[in-house]
Design an enzyme around this catalytic site. Sequence first.
Site, short mmCIF file in Angstrom:
data_model
loop_
_atom_site.label_atom_id
_atom_site.label_comp_id
_atom_site.label_asym_id
_atom_site.label_seq_id
_atom_site.Cartn_x
_atom_site.Cartn_y
_atom_site.Cartn_z
N GLY A 47 0.81 -1.21 0.00
CA GLY A 47 0.00 0.00 0.00
C GLY A 47 0.84 1.26 0.00
O GLY A 47 2.02 1.23 -0.35
N GLY A 86 5.56 4.75 -8.85
CA GLY A 86 6.35 3.55 -9.09
C GLY A 86 5.47 2.31 -9.07
O GLY A 86 5.62 1.41 -9.91
N HIS A 87 4.53 2.26 -8.13
CA HIS A 87 3.58 1.14 -8.10
C HIS A 87 2.69 1.14 -9.35
O HIS A 87 2.37 0.08 -9.89
CB HIS A 87 2.69 1.23 -6.86
CG HIS A 87 3.41 1.06 -5.56
ND1 HIS A 87 3.63 2.10 -4.70
CD2 HIS A 87 3.97 -0.04 -4.98
CE1 HIS A 87 4.28 1.66 -3.63
NE2 HIS A 87 4.50 0.37 -3.78
N GLN A 110 7.80 -9.19 7.88
CA GLN A 110 9.02 -8.72 7.24
C GLN A 110 9.60 -7.46 7.89
O GLN A 110 10.59 -6.92 7.40
CB GLN A 110 8.79 -8.48 5.75
CG GLN A 110 7.91 -7.30 5.39
CD GLN A 110 7.56 -7.27 3.92
OE1 GLN A 110 6.84 -8.15 3.44
NE2 GLN A 110 8.07 -6.31 3.18
N GLY A 151 9.29 -4.39 -8.51
CA GLY A 151 10.18 -3.30 -8.87
C GLY A 151 11.64 -3.69 -8.72
O GLY A 151 12.01 -4.42 -7.80
N LYS A 200 13.89 -1.67 -7.85
CA LYS A 200 14.52 -0.87 -6.79
C LYS A 200 14.94 -1.78 -5.63
O LYS A 200 16.00 -1.59 -5.04
CB LYS A 200 13.57 0.22 -6.28
CG LYS A 200 14.24 1.14 -5.25
CD LYS A 200 13.34 2.28 -4.84
CE LYS A 200 12.31 1.82 -3.84
NZ LYS A 200 12.92 1.51 -2.51
N SER A 227 9.72 5.94 -3.62
CA SER A 227 9.60 4.99 -2.52
C SER A 227 8.59 5.51 -1.52
O SER A 227 8.48 6.72 -1.30
CB SER A 227 10.96 4.81 -1.83
OG SER A 227 10.81 4.10 -0.62
N SER A 228 7.87 4.58 -0.90
CA SER A 228 6.93 4.98 0.16
C SER A 228 7.67 5.67 1.31
O SER A 228 7.13 6.53 1.99
CB SER A 228 6.19 3.74 0.69
OG SER A 228 5.42 3.16 -0.34
#
Length: 283
Positions: A31, A36-37, A61, A149, A151, A187-188
Amino acid sequence: MLIIETLPLLRQQIRRLRMEGKRVALVPTMGNLHDGHMKLVDEAKARADVVVVSIFVNPMQFDRPEDLARYPRTLQEDCEKLNKRKVDLVFAPSVKEIYPNGTETHTYVDVPGLSTMLEGASRPGHFRGVSTIVSKLFNLVQPDIACFGEKDFQQLALIRKMVADMGFDIEIVGVPIMRAKDGLALSSRNGYLTAEQRKIAPGLYKVLSSIADKLQAGERDLDEIIAIAGQELNEKGFRSDDIQIRDADTLLEISENSKRAVILVAAWLGDARLIDNKIVELA
Protein backbone atom coordinates in the site's frame (compact mmCIF):
# COMPACT_ATOMS: atom_id res chain seq x y z
CA MET A 1 -13.06 -2.90 -9.43
CA LEU A 2 -13.62 -5.60 -6.83
CA ILE A 3 -12.14 -5.22 -3.33
CA ILE A 4 -11.78 -8.51 -1.46
CA GLU A 5 -10.71 -8.92 2.17
CA THR A 6 -11.18 -12.65 2.84
CA LEU A 7 -9.54 -15.83 1.57
CA PRO A 8 -12.78 -17.68 0.65
CA LEU A 9 -13.98 -14.79 -1.54
CA LEU A 10 -10.57 -14.51 -3.18
CA ARG A 11 -10.49 -18.24 -3.94
CA GLN A 12 -13.99 -18.00 -5.42
CA GLN A 13 -12.94 -15.21 -7.78
CA ILE A 14 -9.70 -16.95 -8.78
CA ARG A 15 -11.62 -20.15 -9.61
CA ARG A 16 -13.98 -18.13 -11.80
CA LEU A 17 -11.08 -16.46 -13.63
CA ARG A 18 -9.40 -19.82 -14.19
CA MET A 19 -12.62 -21.32 -15.60
CA GLU A 20 -12.85 -18.38 -17.99
CA GLY A 21 -9.26 -19.01 -19.13
CA LYS A 22 -8.06 -15.56 -18.11
CA ARG A 23 -4.36 -14.73 -17.86
CA VAL A 24 -3.82 -13.29 -14.38
CA ALA A 25 -1.11 -10.86 -13.22
CA LEU A 26 -0.32 -10.16 -9.57
CA VAL A 27 1.24 -6.96 -8.20
CA PRO A 28 2.06 -7.47 -4.51
CA THR A 29 2.29 -4.22 -2.50
CA MET A 30 2.16 -2.94 1.06
CA GLY A 31 0.00 0.00 0.00
CA ASN A 32 0.85 3.71 0.30
CA LEU A 33 0.95 3.59 -3.49
CA HIS A 34 2.92 6.01 -5.66
CA ASP A 35 3.77 6.33 -9.38
CA GLY A 36 6.35 3.55 -9.09
CA HIS A 37 3.58 1.14 -8.10
CA MET A 38 1.43 2.42 -10.96
CA LYS A 39 4.26 1.53 -13.34
CA LEU A 40 4.06 -2.05 -12.03
CA VAL A 41 0.29 -2.01 -12.60
CA ASP A 42 0.73 -0.73 -16.16
CA GLU A 43 3.27 -3.47 -16.89
CA ALA A 44 0.88 -6.07 -15.48
CA LYS A 45 -2.02 -4.75 -17.58
CA ALA A 46 0.10 -4.97 -20.72
CA ARG A 47 0.87 -8.64 -20.05
CA ALA A 48 -2.39 -10.10 -18.72
CA ASP A 49 -6.19 -10.10 -19.02
CA VAL A 50 -6.79 -9.52 -15.31
CA VAL A 51 -4.69 -7.58 -12.79
CA VAL A 52 -4.81 -8.40 -9.08
CA VAL A 53 -3.13 -5.96 -6.68
CA SER A 54 -2.56 -7.08 -3.11
CA ILE A 55 -2.32 -4.49 -0.33
CA PHE A 56 -0.99 -5.94 2.89
CA VAL A 57 1.43 -4.46 5.42
CA ASN A 58 3.20 -7.69 6.29
CA PRO A 59 4.30 -7.78 9.95
CA MET A 60 6.58 -10.76 9.34
CA GLN A 61 9.02 -8.72 7.24
CA PHE A 62 9.54 -5.84 9.69
CA ASP A 63 12.60 -6.28 11.88
CA ARG A 64 11.74 -3.20 13.98
CA PRO A 65 8.27 -2.91 15.62
CA GLU A 66 8.36 0.90 15.38
CA ASP A 67 8.76 0.67 11.58
CA LEU A 68 5.68 -1.55 11.37
CA ALA A 69 3.67 0.78 13.60
CA ARG A 70 4.40 3.90 11.59
CA TYR A 71 4.17 2.41 8.08
CA PRO A 72 1.44 4.46 6.32
CA ARG A 73 -1.93 2.74 5.83
CA THR A 74 -3.76 4.56 3.02
CA LEU A 75 -6.18 1.93 1.72
CA GLN A 76 -8.92 4.31 0.55
CA GLU A 77 -6.54 6.52 -1.43
CA ASP A 78 -4.76 3.45 -2.80
CA CYS A 79 -8.03 1.95 -4.06
CA GLU A 80 -8.99 5.24 -5.71
CA LYS A 81 -5.68 5.25 -7.61
CA LEU A 82 -6.07 1.62 -8.64
CA ASN A 83 -9.66 2.16 -9.75
CA LYS A 84 -8.51 4.98 -12.04
CA ARG A 85 -5.93 2.54 -13.44
CA LYS A 86 -8.77 0.06 -14.10
CA VAL A 87 -7.34 -2.68 -11.89
CA ASP A 88 -9.72 -5.64 -11.75
CA LEU A 89 -9.29 -6.89 -8.21
CA VAL A 90 -7.72 -5.60 -4.99
CA PHE A 91 -6.94 -8.11 -2.27
CA ALA A 92 -6.65 -6.22 1.04
CA PRO A 93 -6.76 -8.75 3.88
CA SER A 94 -6.35 -8.09 7.59
CA VAL A 95 -3.36 -9.47 9.50
CA LYS A 96 -5.77 -11.92 11.19
CA GLU A 97 -6.87 -13.19 7.78
CA ILE A 98 -3.31 -13.95 6.69
CA TYR A 99 -1.88 -15.02 10.05
CA PRO A 100 -4.89 -16.30 12.07
CA ASN A 101 -2.61 -17.67 14.80
CA GLY A 102 0.00 -14.93 14.65
CA THR A 103 3.39 -14.90 12.95
CA GLU A 104 5.48 -16.69 15.60
CA THR A 105 4.17 -20.20 14.85
CA HIS A 106 3.26 -19.65 11.19
CA THR A 107 4.94 -21.85 8.60
CA TYR A 108 7.59 -19.85 6.78
CA VAL A 109 9.56 -20.00 3.54
CA ASP A 110 13.27 -19.27 3.73
CA VAL A 111 15.67 -18.81 0.80
CA PRO A 112 19.13 -19.80 2.07
CA GLY A 113 22.02 -17.47 1.33
CA LEU A 114 20.13 -14.66 -0.35
CA SER A 115 17.96 -14.02 2.70
CA THR A 116 20.85 -13.43 5.12
CA MET A 117 23.43 -11.59 2.99
CA LEU A 118 23.65 -7.84 2.24
CA GLU A 119 20.32 -6.25 3.28
CA GLY A 120 19.41 -9.48 5.05
CA ALA A 121 22.44 -9.22 7.33
CA SER A 122 21.32 -5.86 8.71
CA ARG A 123 17.60 -6.75 8.79
CA PRO A 124 17.27 -10.20 10.42
CA GLY A 125 14.14 -12.06 9.37
CA HIS A 126 13.14 -9.46 6.79
CA PHE A 127 13.57 -11.58 3.68
CA ARG A 128 12.10 -14.65 5.36
CA GLY A 129 8.98 -12.54 5.89
CA VAL A 130 9.04 -11.42 2.25
CA SER A 131 9.43 -14.92 0.81
CA THR A 132 6.71 -16.26 3.12
CA ILE A 133 4.06 -13.69 2.20
CA VAL A 134 4.92 -13.74 -1.51
CA SER A 135 4.71 -17.53 -1.67
CA LYS A 136 1.38 -17.39 0.17
CA LEU A 137 0.04 -14.81 -2.30
CA PHE A 138 1.27 -16.94 -5.21
CA ASN A 139 -0.61 -19.90 -3.75
CA LEU A 140 -3.81 -17.89 -3.22
CA VAL A 141 -3.89 -15.90 -6.47
CA GLN A 142 -2.24 -18.49 -8.74
CA PRO A 143 -1.02 -15.80 -11.15
CA ASP A 144 0.56 -16.42 -14.52
CA ILE A 145 2.88 -13.47 -13.99
CA ALA A 146 3.92 -11.28 -11.06
CA CYS A 147 5.50 -7.83 -11.27
CA PHE A 148 8.12 -6.49 -8.87
CA GLY A 149 10.18 -3.30 -8.87
CA GLU A 150 13.92 -3.45 -9.54
CA LYS A 151 14.52 -0.87 -6.79
CA ASP A 152 14.46 -3.75 -4.29
CA PHE A 153 17.16 -5.59 -6.24
CA GLN A 154 17.95 -8.26 -3.66
CA GLN A 155 14.25 -8.93 -3.05
CA LEU A 156 13.72 -9.52 -6.78
CA ALA A 157 16.69 -11.91 -6.91
CA LEU A 158 15.34 -13.75 -3.87
CA ILE A 159 11.88 -14.13 -5.40
CA ARG A 160 13.32 -15.38 -8.71
CA LYS A 161 15.31 -18.04 -6.82
CA MET A 162 12.32 -19.02 -4.69
CA VAL A 163 10.15 -19.44 -7.80
CA ALA A 164 12.81 -21.57 -9.49
CA ASP A 165 13.47 -23.71 -6.40
CA MET A 166 9.79 -24.24 -5.50
CA GLY A 167 8.62 -24.93 -9.05
CA PHE A 168 6.09 -22.10 -9.20
CA ASP A 169 4.79 -21.81 -12.78
CA ILE A 170 4.92 -18.01 -12.65
CA GLU A 171 6.78 -15.53 -14.84
CA ILE A 172 8.55 -12.95 -12.66
CA VAL A 173 8.77 -9.53 -14.31
CA GLY A 174 11.26 -6.98 -13.00
CA VAL A 175 10.16 -3.40 -13.67
CA PRO A 176 12.84 -0.65 -13.90
CA ILE A 177 13.15 1.92 -11.12
CA MET A 178 10.93 4.97 -11.51
CA ARG A 179 12.61 8.21 -10.51
CA ALA A 180 11.58 11.77 -9.77
CA LYS A 181 12.97 14.40 -12.16
CA ASP A 182 15.88 15.01 -9.78
CA GLY A 183 16.86 11.32 -9.81
CA LEU A 184 15.44 10.20 -6.46
CA ALA A 185 13.99 6.69 -6.69
CA LEU A 186 10.28 6.69 -5.85
CA SER A 187 9.60 4.99 -2.52
CA SER A 188 6.93 4.98 0.16
CA ARG A 189 9.70 5.86 2.62
CA ASN A 190 10.26 9.20 0.88
CA GLY A 191 7.17 10.32 2.77
CA TYR A 192 9.24 10.30 5.97
CA LEU A 193 11.48 13.08 4.61
CA THR A 194 11.10 16.70 5.69
CA ALA A 195 11.07 19.39 2.97
CA GLU A 196 14.74 20.13 3.67
CA GLN A 197 15.71 16.45 3.58
CA ARG A 198 13.84 16.00 0.31
CA LYS A 199 16.20 18.58 -1.24
CA ILE A 200 19.20 16.56 -0.05
CA ALA A 201 17.79 13.14 -1.06
CA PRO A 202 18.76 13.21 -4.79
CA GLY A 203 22.38 13.18 -3.61
CA LEU A 204 22.04 9.43 -3.11
CA TYR A 205 21.58 8.87 -6.84
CA LYS A 206 24.44 11.27 -7.62
CA VAL A 207 26.82 9.22 -5.49
CA LEU A 208 25.47 6.01 -7.05
CA SER A 209 26.09 7.43 -10.53
CA SER A 210 29.60 8.52 -9.53
CA ILE A 211 30.43 4.95 -8.52
CA ALA A 212 29.02 3.70 -11.84
CA ASP A 213 31.17 6.19 -13.78
CA LYS A 214 34.31 4.96 -12.00
CA LEU A 215 33.53 1.32 -12.75
CA GLN A 216 32.82 2.10 -16.39
CA ALA A 217 36.14 3.97 -16.57
CA GLY A 218 37.90 0.78 -15.51
CA GLU A 219 38.58 1.52 -11.85
CA ARG A 220 38.62 -1.73 -9.84
CA ASP A 221 39.82 -0.77 -6.35
CA LEU A 222 36.38 -1.43 -4.90
CA ASP A 223 37.35 -0.73 -1.29
CA GLU A 224 38.59 2.74 -2.21
CA ILE A 225 35.54 3.47 -4.40
CA ILE A 226 33.22 2.45 -1.57
CA ALA A 227 35.13 4.43 1.06
CA ILE A 228 35.01 7.61 -1.02
CA ALA A 229 31.30 7.12 -1.75
CA GLY A 230 30.52 6.70 1.95
CA GLN A 231 32.41 9.88 2.74
CA GLU A 232 30.54 11.76 -0.01
CA LEU A 233 27.18 10.60 1.37
CA ASN A 234 28.06 11.73 4.88
CA GLU A 235 29.24 15.12 3.57
CA LYS A 236 25.90 15.56 1.78
CA GLY A 237 23.98 15.06 5.04
CA PHE A 238 23.27 11.31 4.89
CA ARG A 239 24.39 8.65 7.33
CA SER A 240 25.94 6.05 5.07
CA ASP A 241 24.62 2.61 6.04
CA ASP A 242 25.82 0.15 3.42
CA ILE A 243 27.48 0.35 0.02
CA GLN A 244 28.14 -2.83 -1.94
CA ILE A 245 29.42 -3.59 -5.43
CA ARG A 246 28.44 -7.13 -6.38
CA ASP A 247 28.03 -9.42 -9.37
CA ALA A 248 24.59 -8.48 -10.72
CA ASP A 249 23.77 -12.06 -11.64
CA THR A 250 24.78 -13.81 -8.41
CA LEU A 251 25.05 -11.02 -5.79
CA LEU A 252 28.40 -12.55 -4.85
CA GLU A 253 31.71 -10.65 -4.77
CA ILE A 254 32.91 -9.30 -8.11
CA SER A 255 35.28 -11.72 -9.86
CA GLU A 256 37.24 -11.65 -13.10
CA ASN A 257 34.37 -13.59 -14.68
CA SER A 258 31.71 -11.04 -13.70
CA LYS A 259 30.01 -9.48 -16.70
CA ARG A 260 27.75 -7.04 -14.84
CA ALA A 261 28.05 -5.29 -11.52
CA VAL A 262 25.23 -4.01 -9.36
CA ILE A 263 25.90 -1.10 -7.02
CA LEU A 264 23.70 -1.29 -3.92
CA VAL A 265 23.49 1.77 -1.69
CA ALA A 266 21.62 2.29 1.57
CA ALA A 267 21.77 5.47 3.65
CA TRP A 268 19.79 7.15 6.39
CA LEU A 269 18.41 10.62 5.89
CA GLY A 270 16.68 11.66 9.08
CA ASP A 271 14.22 8.88 9.93
CA ALA A 272 14.16 7.46 6.39
CA ARG A 273 16.42 4.63 5.27
CA LEU A 274 16.75 5.11 1.52
CA ILE A 275 17.98 2.42 -0.86
CA ASP A 276 18.93 2.55 -4.52
CA ASN A 277 20.87 0.52 -7.06
CA LYS A 278 22.38 0.70 -10.50
CA ILE A 279 23.66 -1.97 -12.89
CA VAL A 280 26.93 -1.44 -14.73
CA GLU A 281 28.22 -3.47 -17.66
CA LEU A 282 31.83 -4.46 -16.99
CA ALA A 283 34.21 -4.21 -19.95
